[in-house]
Scaffold this motif. Structure first.
Motif, PDB file in Angstrom:
ATOM      1  N   ALA A 235      22.854  51.134  38.560  1.00 40.08           N
ATOM      2  CA  ALA A 235      22.245  50.161  39.452  1.00 40.08           C
ATOM      3  C   ALA A 235      22.789  48.762  39.198  1.00 40.08           C
ATOM      4  N   GLU A 236      22.973  48.387  37.926  1.00 42.06           N
ATOM      5  CA  GLU A 236      23.534  47.061  37.642  1.00 42.06           C
ATOM      6  C   GLU A 236      24.965  46.956  38.157  1.00 42.06           C
ATOM      7  N   PHE A 237      25.740  47.995  37.960  1.00 46.10           N
ATOM      8  CA  PHE A 237      27.124  47.930  38.418  1.00 46.10           C
ATOM      9  C   PHE A 237      27.217  47.899  39.932  1.00 46.10           C
ATOM     10  N   ALA A 238      26.306  48.578  40.599  1.00 47.53           N
ATOM     11  CA  ALA A 238      26.299  48.530  42.061  1.00 47.53           C
ATOM     12  C   ALA A 238      26.023  47.117  42.557  1.00 47.53           C
ATOM     13  N   SER A 239      25.207  46.354  41.827  1.00 48.16           N
ATOM     14  CA  SER A 239      24.934  44.976  42.216  1.00 48.16           C
ATOM     15  C   SER A 239      26.091  44.044  41.878  1.00 48.16           C
ATOM     16  N   ARG A 240      26.943  44.449  40.925  1.00 42.11           N
ATOM     17  CA  ARG A 240      28.111  43.651  40.560  1.00 42.11           C
ATOM     18  C   ARG A 240      29.311  43.945  41.453  1.00 42.11           C
ATOM     19  N   VAL A 241      29.524  45.235  41.744  1.00 42.34           N
ATOM     20  CA  VAL A 241      30.757  45.665  42.403  1.00 42.34           C
ATOM     21  C   VAL A 241      30.415  46.509  43.623  1.00 42.34           C
ATOM     22  N   PRO A 242      30.096  45.875  44.762  1.00 34.25           N
ATOM     23  CA  PRO A 242      29.694  46.643  45.946  1.00 34.25           C
ATOM     24  C   PRO A 242      30.886  47.209  46.706  1.00 34.25           C
ATOM     25  N   LYS A 243      31.620  48.120  46.071  1.00 38.45           N
ATOM     26  CA  LYS A 243      32.792  48.741  46.695  1.00 38.45           C
ATOM     27  C   LYS A 243      32.689  50.248  46.591  1.00 38.45           C
ATOM     28  N   ALA A 244      33.427  50.955  47.457  1.00 41.89           N
ATOM     29  CA  ALA A 244      33.465  52.413  47.391  1.00 41.89           C
ATOM     30  C   ALA A 244      34.187  52.858  46.128  1.00 41.89           C
ATOM     31  N   GLY A 245      33.724  53.947  45.520  1.00 41.04           N
ATOM     32  CA  GLY A 245      34.434  54.482  44.364  1.00 41.04           C
ATOM     33  C   GLY A 245      33.589  54.719  43.145  1.00 41.04           C
ATOM     34  N   SER A 246      32.349  54.227  43.113  1.00 39.84           N
ATOM     35  CA  SER A 246      31.423  54.518  42.028  1.00 39.84           C
ATOM     36  C   SER A 246      31.978  54.090  40.672  1.00 39.84           C
ATOM     37  N   ALA A 247      31.784  54.948  39.655  1.00 40.30           N
ATOM     38  CA  ALA A 247      32.167  54.588  38.290  1.00 40.30           C
ATOM     39  C   ALA A 247      33.660  54.314  38.160  1.00 40.30           C
ATOM     40  N   TYR A 248      34.462  54.874  39.041  1.00 39.57           N
ATOM     41  CA  TYR A 248      35.901  54.609  39.018  1.00 39.57           C
ATOM     42  C   TYR A 248      36.175  53.112  39.176  1.00 39.57           C
ATOM     43  N   VAL A 249      35.580  52.504  40.201  1.00 39.57           N
ATOM     44  CA  VAL A 249      35.790  51.071  40.431  1.00 39.57           C
ATOM     45  C   VAL A 249      35.165  50.250  39.315  1.00 39.57           C
ATOM     46  N   TYR A 250      33.975  50.660  38.863  1.00 40.22           N
ATOM     47  CA  TYR A 250      33.293  49.909  37.821  1.00 40.22           C
ATOM     48  C   TYR A 250      34.152  49.806  36.557  1.00 40.22           C
ATOM     49  N   SER A 251      34.733  50.931  36.163  1.00 38.79           N
ATOM     50  CA  SER A 251      35.555  50.924  34.949  1.00 38.79           C
ATOM     51  C   SER A 251      36.885  50.211  35.184  1.00 38.79           C
ATOM     52  N   TYR A 252      37.411  50.258  36.416  1.00 38.30           N
ATOM     53  CA  TYR A 252      38.658  49.547  36.744  1.00 38.30           C
ATOM     54  C   TYR A 252      38.461  48.044  36.590  1.00 38.30           C
ATOM     55  N   VAL A 253      37.289  47.569  36.985  1.00 40.60           N
ATOM     56  CA  VAL A 253      36.990  46.140  36.905  1.00 40.60           C
ATOM     57  C   VAL A 253      36.859  45.673  35.460  1.00 40.60           C
ATOM     58  N   SER A 254      36.201  46.475  34.629  1.00 43.70           N
ATOM     59  CA  SER A 254      35.810  45.975  33.312  1.00 43.70           C
ATOM     60  C   SER A 254      36.630  46.515  32.157  1.00 43.70           C
ATOM     61  N   VAL A 255      37.227  47.694  32.287  1.00 42.84           N
ATOM     62  CA  VAL A 255      37.925  48.308  31.159  1.00 42.84           C
ATOM     63  C   VAL A 255      39.431  48.296  31.361  1.00 42.84           C
ATOM     64  N   GLY A 256      39.899  48.831  32.462  1.00 44.66           N
ATOM     65  CA  GLY A 256      41.333  48.863  32.711  1.00 44.66           C
ATOM     66  C   GLY A 256      41.727  50.036  33.586  1.00 44.66           C
ATOM     67  N   GLU A 257      42.968  49.991  34.083  1.00 46.75           N
ATOM     68  CA  GLU A 257      43.413  50.964  35.081  1.00 46.75           C
ATOM     69  C   GLU A 257      43.474  52.390  34.548  1.00 46.75           C
ATOM     70  N   PHE A 258      44.021  52.567  33.359  1.00 52.54           N
ATOM     71  CA  PHE A 258      44.208  53.920  32.843  1.00 52.54           C
ATOM     72  C   PHE A 258      42.873  54.616  32.612  1.00 52.54           C
ATOM     73  N   VAL A 259      41.937  53.897  31.991  1.00 54.60           N
ATOM     74  CA  VAL A 259      40.601  54.467  31.774  1.00 54.60           C
ATOM     75  C   VAL A 259      39.929  54.751  33.116  1.00 54.60           C
ATOM     76  N   ALA A 260      40.101  53.835  34.089  1.00 52.13           N
ATOM     77  CA  ALA A 260      39.521  54.044  35.415  1.00 52.13           C
ATOM     78  C   ALA A 260      40.087  55.289  36.075  1.00 52.13           C
ATOM     79  N   TYR A 261      41.388  55.504  35.908  1.00 52.94           N
ATOM     80  CA  TYR A 261      42.005  56.694  36.494  1.00 52.94           C
ATOM     81  C   TYR A 261      41.411  57.961  35.867  1.00 52.94           C
ATOM     82  N   VAL A 262      41.245  57.959  34.560  1.00 51.16           N
ATOM     83  CA  VAL A 262      40.661  59.132  33.886  1.00 51.16           C
ATOM     84  C   VAL A 262      39.259  59.393  34.419  1.00 51.16           C
ATOM     85  N   ILE A 263      38.467  58.324  34.586  1.00 52.73           N
ATOM     86  CA  ILE A 263      37.110  58.480  35.109  1.00 52.73           C
ATOM     87  C   ILE A 263      37.149  58.989  36.544  1.00 52.73           C
TER      88      ILE A 263
END
Length: 610
Positions: A80-108
């Motif tokens: 819910a917190e991430f949805a309020s931060r990053v209102p884009k399609a993609g769920s946890a994929y986008v959330y991790s791309y924003v905060s952790v990095g591309e490679f981890v986001a791809y794995v997720i």
């Protein structure tokens, strides 16, 4: 190649907030809540409650659902917190791309694809099994007779019913989001109505004696019934039941994938997640309670418990009403399981990490048409060739990994300074000799100077503490899963190591909690940070370690396929990577021009002197 991998590990998505969506914003709070309820409230009510009661937890299945609800709620709060931060399609994929990095986001993202494919296939297969049970297994008999598949790793027969059912809903999803959500809303109302009928009908026949059955009163032909009473399988049975019931809550994250199709994503998505989890829990808790009150736990049917309950009670009319409601519920559950998959494919394709063609939006329907068609065909194919048990074995691992990364991302972003503060670059400085002693380090770790402003140095410290906490969580959960019987003073080495690990976990959580937080205003924030995200990490690692070796082996094979796609395609076509390479080329050209200008000026000065 090594430099590209390191760059991919560090680069983050920057154009995720703002900008015009290519998708059609048509979903309101009611639509989003119905999507979450419809995606989740299916097999858990109509299959899981009876199955867990019969063989795992007994009447205490209600407590198992309560424990599973708590585990899901902590993940839901992070979503819910991430949805309020990053209102884009993609769920946890986008959330991790924003905060952790591309490679981890791809794995997720790659594992979310696995989760949603298997989720769709398993619900479709569960739908067929439910229907087949009511038809006296005629579907299985005929398909096994005409199309036998004698391979141990496949189903006994190709389930064409599941395949065509998935294809029908795929066509519905291709037509448009609003049309599919109307279907979902109507069937969700029918689902909730059916649950209400079950609660009244089974509650009318409730008898507390079914919670007090003594072991000697259990029929002799029942081979697996535990010790009788309310806790026939003890505390271990409750926890084992909770692990199974947890999968009944998987699906609420479908709401988080609708960031570009929600009318007011930053407000409505967090609210929809919280509301849907409350509705789902009360439905599970109520059904599991009346089910075991109305009929002995050991005599429940594992594949279609509710219709068989009313058949045993002598209420055939209610049996068929519940059967029709169950069909509607499993239809909405299937729709909810399918809905997120093309959105994740769309998000990853749009970022260039998987094939770009999957990000194409149909000009008329405003949906990711090719991604939806590909999703439906793949999920339908898997539903046709694998049985329900094989599908469920792989369903959880991608979900748990995604939940873990989201919880870590909450910790990272909550203590990250916002962009306006980054100009005040703050690093750990050593001004005096005494600043390097242990006392100063202790003050820094626990923020004894009471700094109120989040800085880059406190952010880096939080990231290290979070990484250490995650590693210690794996060690801690390994003790609980693999050496729980040895955690006693009679095994001093294991006992001491467990105590030290536990203390270290608490110290790390205290270090994180003492750091100053970012004061960014959000429509929803996770309460009790860092306790809630840390609890989520520990629970998810524990459940992941409970999975068997075959599940991990299949998971590793899936990851290898994903890595091949990323390293041979995604790393070179990444939109963020291309942008950063162009920016680097521009900066290098500017530096080159400056150097040429300086050299040219120097040459002109020398010429003028001569």
């Amino acid at each position: 190649m090594v430099s590209n991998i390191l760059a991919a590990l560090s680069r983050k998505k920057r154009d995720c907030i703002g900008g015009e969506s290519k998708l059609d914003r048509v979903l309101d709070l009611v639509d989003l809540t119905a999507l979450g309820v419809g995606a989740t409230l299916g097999l858990g009510v109509y299959v899981l409650a009876g199955s867990v009661a019969k063989s795992t937890a007994g009447p205490a299945v209600a407590i198992s659902f309560l424990i599973a609800a708590i585990a899901s709620a902590v993940a839901g709060l992070c979503y819910a917190e991430f949805a309020s931060r990053v209102p884009k399609a993609g769920s946890a994929y986008v959330y991790s791309y924003v905060s952790v990095g591309e490679f981890v986001a791809y794995v997720i993202g790659w594992n979310l694809i696995l989760e949603y494919i298997i989720g769709t296939a398993s619900v479709a297969r569960g739908f067929t099994n439910y229907l087949d049970t009511l038809l006296d297994h005629k579907i299985k008999e005929e398909l096994t007779k005409w199309f036998p598949m004698k391979l141990s790793f496949l189903s006994e027969y190709p389930d064409f019913v599941s395949f065509f059912f998935v294809i029908i809903l795929t066509v519905l999803l291709c037509i448009g989001v609003k049309e599919s959500t109307r279907f979902n809303n109507v069937f969700t109302i029918l689902n909730l109505t059916t649950i209400g009928i079950v609660l009244v009908g089974a509650g009318w026949n409730a008898d507390t004696a079914n919670w007090k059955i003594e072991k000697e009163n259990i029929p002799a032909n029942v081979t697996w019934a535990g010790e009788g009473g309310y806790f026939p399988f003890g505390f271990a049975g409750i926890m084992a039941g909770a692990a199974k019931c947890f999968y009944g809550f998987v699906g609420f994250d479908a709401i988080a994938t609708t960031g570009e199709e929600a009318k007011n994503p930053q407000k409505d998505i967090p609210l929809a997640i919280v509301i849907s989890l409350f509705i789902i829990f009360f439905a599970y808790f109520g059904i599991s309670t009346v089910l075991t009150l109305a009929w002995p736990y050991y005599d429940q049917d594992k594949e279609a418990p509710l219709p068989i309950l009313f058949e045993n009670l002598g209420w055939p009319a209610l049996k068929w009403i519940v059967t029709i409601g169950a069909m509607c519920a499993l239809s909405t559950s299937l729709l909810g399981a399918m809905f997120p998959l093309p959105r994740v494919l769309y998000a990853m394709g749009d970022d260039g990490l998987i094939f770009k063609i999957l990000s194409k939006i149909h000009p008329k329907f405003k949906t990711p048409l090719l991604a939806t068609m590909f999703s439906g065909l793949l999920a339908g194919f898997m539903a046709a060739i694998f049985n329900l048990e094989q599908l469920i074995d792989m369903m959880s691992i991608g979900t748990l990994l995604a939940y873990t990364i989201v919880a870590i991302c909450v910790l990272v972003l909550r203590y990250e300074p916002n962009m306006s503060e980054r100009k005040f670059l703050c690093t750990i400085e050593i001004h005096k000799k005494e600043d390097s002693d242990l006392i100063s380090l202790f003050k820094l770790l626990f923020n004894l100077n009471n700094n109120k402003q989040a800085t880059l140095s406190t952010s880096v410290l939080t990231k290290w503490a979070t990484a250490v906490f995650s590693i210690l969580s794996i060690v801690f959960c390994s003790f609980l899963v693999f050496a729980v019987d040895s955690i006693s003073p009679s095994e001093p080495l294991i006992f001491i190591l467990f105590i030290l690990t536990s203390i270290s976990l608490l110290i790390n959580m205290l270090i994180i909690g003492r750091q100053p937080v970012d004061d960014m205003q959000l429509s929803f924030k996770v309460p009790w940070v860092p306790f809630i995200p840390c609890l989520c990490i520990v629970i998810n690692f524990y459940l992941m370690l409970e999975l068997d070796l075959h599940t991990w082996a299949r998971f590793i094979v899936w990851l290898i396929i994903g890595f091949l796609i990323y390293f041979f395609y995604g790393i070179h076509h990444s939109k963020e990577g291309i942008t950063q390479r162009k920016e680097l080329e521009i900066r290098q050209q500017e530096m080159k021009d400056k150097m040429n200008a300086i050299n040219s000026k120097g040459t002109n000065d020398i010429t003028s002197r001569l």
